[in-house]
Design a protein around this motif. Structure first.
Motif, PDB file in Angstrom:
ATOM      1  N   ASP A 184       0.836  -1.193   0.000  1.00  0.00           N
ATOM      2  CA  ASP A 184       0.000   0.000   0.000  1.00  0.00           C
ATOM      3  C   ASP A 184       0.875   1.248   0.000  1.00  0.00           C
ATOM      4  O   ASP A 184       1.733   1.416   0.869  1.00  0.00           O
ATOM      5  N   PHE A 185       0.670   2.124  -0.974  1.00  0.00           N
ATOM      6  CA  PHE A 185       1.373   3.398  -1.047  1.00  0.00           C
ATOM      7  C   PHE A 185       0.369   4.498  -0.694  1.00  0.00           C
ATOM      8  O   PHE A 185      -0.665   4.628  -1.356  1.00  0.00           O
ATOM      9  N   VAL A 186       0.660   5.284   0.321  1.00  0.00           N
ATOM     10  CA  VAL A 186      -0.265   6.308   0.797  1.00  0.00           C
ATOM     11  C   VAL A 186       0.458   7.652   0.872  1.00  0.00           C
ATOM     12  O   VAL A 186       1.560   7.738   1.411  1.00  0.00           O
ATOM     13  N   LEU A 187      -0.159   8.702   0.328  1.00  0.00           N
ATOM     14  CA  LEU A 187       0.397  10.056   0.381  1.00  0.00           C
ATOM     15  C   LEU A 187      -0.638  10.991   0.979  1.00  0.00           C
ATOM     16  O   LEU A 187      -1.801  10.986   0.576  1.00  0.00           O
ATOM     17  N   ASN A 188      -0.220  11.786   1.978  1.00  0.00           N
ATOM     18  CA  ASN A 188      -1.101  12.778   2.598  1.00  0.00           C
ATOM     19  C   ASN A 188      -0.399  14.125   2.644  1.00  0.00           C
ATOM     20  O   ASN A 188       0.815  14.199   2.856  1.00  0.00           O
ATOM     21  N   VAL A 189      -1.162  15.193   2.461  1.00  0.00           N
ATOM     22  CA  VAL A 189      -0.627  16.547   2.588  1.00  0.00           C
ATOM     23  C   VAL A 189      -1.768  17.472   2.993  1.00  0.00           C
ATOM     24  O   VAL A 189      -2.918  17.286   2.575  1.00  0.00           O
ATOM     25  N   ASP A 190      -1.475  18.436   3.861  1.00  0.00           N
ATOM     26  CA  ASP A 190      -2.472  19.421   4.274  1.00  0.00           C
ATOM     27  C   ASP A 190      -2.380  20.639   3.355  1.00  0.00           C
ATOM     28  O   ASP A 190      -1.316  21.240   3.213  1.00  0.00           O
ATOM     29  N   TYR A 191      -3.515  21.000   2.765  1.00  0.00           N
ATOM     30  CA  TYR A 191      -3.551  22.025   1.711  1.00  0.00           C
ATOM     31  C   TYR A 191      -4.631  23.061   2.008  1.00  0.00           C
ATOM     32  O   TYR A 191      -5.684  22.737   2.569  1.00  0.00           O
ATOM     33  N   ALA A 192      -4.346  24.307   1.652  1.00  0.00           N
ATOM     34  CA  ALA A 192      -5.345  25.370   1.802  1.00  0.00           C
ATOM     35  C   ALA A 192      -5.260  26.312   0.614  1.00  0.00           C
ATOM     36  O   ALA A 192      -4.212  26.462  -0.005  1.00  0.00           O
TER      37      ALA A 192
END
Length: 388
Positions: A363-371
């Motif tokens: 499983d490849f997972v990418l998260n980023v907080d964006y506004a």
């Protein structure tokens, strides 16, 4: 005594078993029409299961090594550690500082850039069929991207204030400067891609391609969609771009008749923004490829041998950019420095060979907080075809 190595597989199997039992208990309660609550024994079991689940998740996190890329020189070492973790079947987390995220773009691994307008060459045995991404134009249009943000990011907004005419010797009165503020409210953008080990074995360097090209481009594509969408994107709460129809005033929503907008319509669109006294540097038109092609075949005026969109890709000197996120027949205009975007913290990849183990997948997972924040709504206008 040597500490026993943490067994990820057993931990994930126990996590699955706990979640299965909790779901079973919930289904049993739902099916039992004679009671509305868990028994005392069931409540005790649920508390114990939730406690065990919390401990397991903390242990999984604690035993997950973190590979950090804080400067460009770290990239080669990060790739080495990634391969080492995969060979060991080790779950790991990859943190890429936003300061060097640009190093994880382009065509370094020999595959075509998914965002490029050119077509890839002939496929070979180990090539991957490229996904079809909408072309992203965020950097081209001049929309600022602030990176590495922490906490609440605020922009002070100063409204206009006026000078006065006064008699000779008369004292000037005090003028108050009305100052408001806008706060960036980030939301999480994420993507998860399970890839089978068979696919990894059959496609050389697929890991690097997924982690450094496709997944970040998918995030950029979503950012592009948010910027130009006339409606709120599914799942968004605060993430709305400058062309959200309900936020545009009537003066910023123009219409045209006929098959294509005339030059006077496009000039009026520009005027709708410039008459609000916004600073004009960096303004541009954004439309679909279809609309641009139509305007490239439309004379500026009757008998003119110059098209509305000239050979330099401009309308009266103003650049034209294209993205398929803008509907055919619609033309957006704006000064995009008034729609800054922000990425909070680092881009975080988690590569997990255990949670999808039963499917023989990683499983490849990418998260980023964006506004995204629209500082001046009046800096944007839209031109659409009049119905009928």
């Amino acid at each position: 005594m040597k500490k026993e190595r943490f067994n990820f597989r057993e931990a994930y199997e126990r996590v699955d078993a706990i979640k299965g039992r909790l779901n079973e208990m919930a289904q049993n309660l739902e099916s039992d029409k004679e009671r509305e609550a868990f028994t005392e024994a069931e409540e005790g079991e649920r508390r114990q299961l939730f406690r065990e689940l919390d401990i397991l998740e903390m242990k999984i996190k604690a035993n997950t090594p973190t590979i950090e890329v804080t400067q460009r020189e770290d990239i080669a070492e990060a790739n080495r550690q990634i391969r080492e973790c995969l060979e060991k079947g080790q779950r790991f987390e990859l943190k890429i500082s936003r300061a060097v995220a640009s190093s994880f773009k382009g065509n370094a691994s020999g595959y075509a850039d998914p965002a490029a307008s050119t077509n890839p060459g002939a496929l070979t045995t180990h090539d991957i069929v490229e996904p079809l991404y909408n072309k992203t134009v965020l950097s081209a249009i001049g929309a600022p991207l602030l990176t590495g943000l922490k906490g609440n990011h605020q922009w002070p907004v100063v409204e206009a204030f006026a000078a006065t005419i006064n008699d000779e010797g008369a004292a000037l009165g005090d003028t108050k400067i009305p100052v408001g503020k806008l706060i960036a409210k980030p939301e999480r953008l994420g993507i998860a891609v399970p890839i089978t080990r068979e696919a990894l074995n059959e496609t050389d360097d697929l890991l690097q391609v997924v982690a450094t090209q496709y997944m970040p481009v998918a995030i950029a594509t979503l950012m592009n969609k948010i910027m130009f969408s006339p409606t709120k994107v599914t799942g968004a709460t605060n993430l709305v771009g400058p062309f959200l129809t309900t936020n545009l005033k009537a003066a910023q929503k123009l219409q045209y008749t006929g098959d294509a907008p005339a030059l006077k319509d496009l000039v009026a669109l520009k005027a709708a923004v410039l008459t609000t006294n916004v600073q004009a540097d960096g303004m541009c038109y954004v439309m679909s490829e279809t609309t641009k092609a139509l305007l490239e075949a439309t004379p500026k005026w009757s008998g003119s041998n110059v098209a509305v969109v000239d050979e330099n890709g401009k309308i009266n000197g103003v650049p034209v950019f294209t993205t398929n996120e803008v509907a055919d027949g619609t033309v957006n205009f704006g000064v995009f420095k008034y729609a800054p975007q922000g990425l909070f913290g680092d881009m975080v990849f988690i590569v997990d060979p255990y949670s999808q183990a039963r499917k023989n997948a990683i499983d490849f997972v990418l998260n980023v907080d964006y506004a995204i924040t629209v500082l001046r709504q009046e800096a944007f206008a839209v031109l659409t075809k009049k119905a009928g």
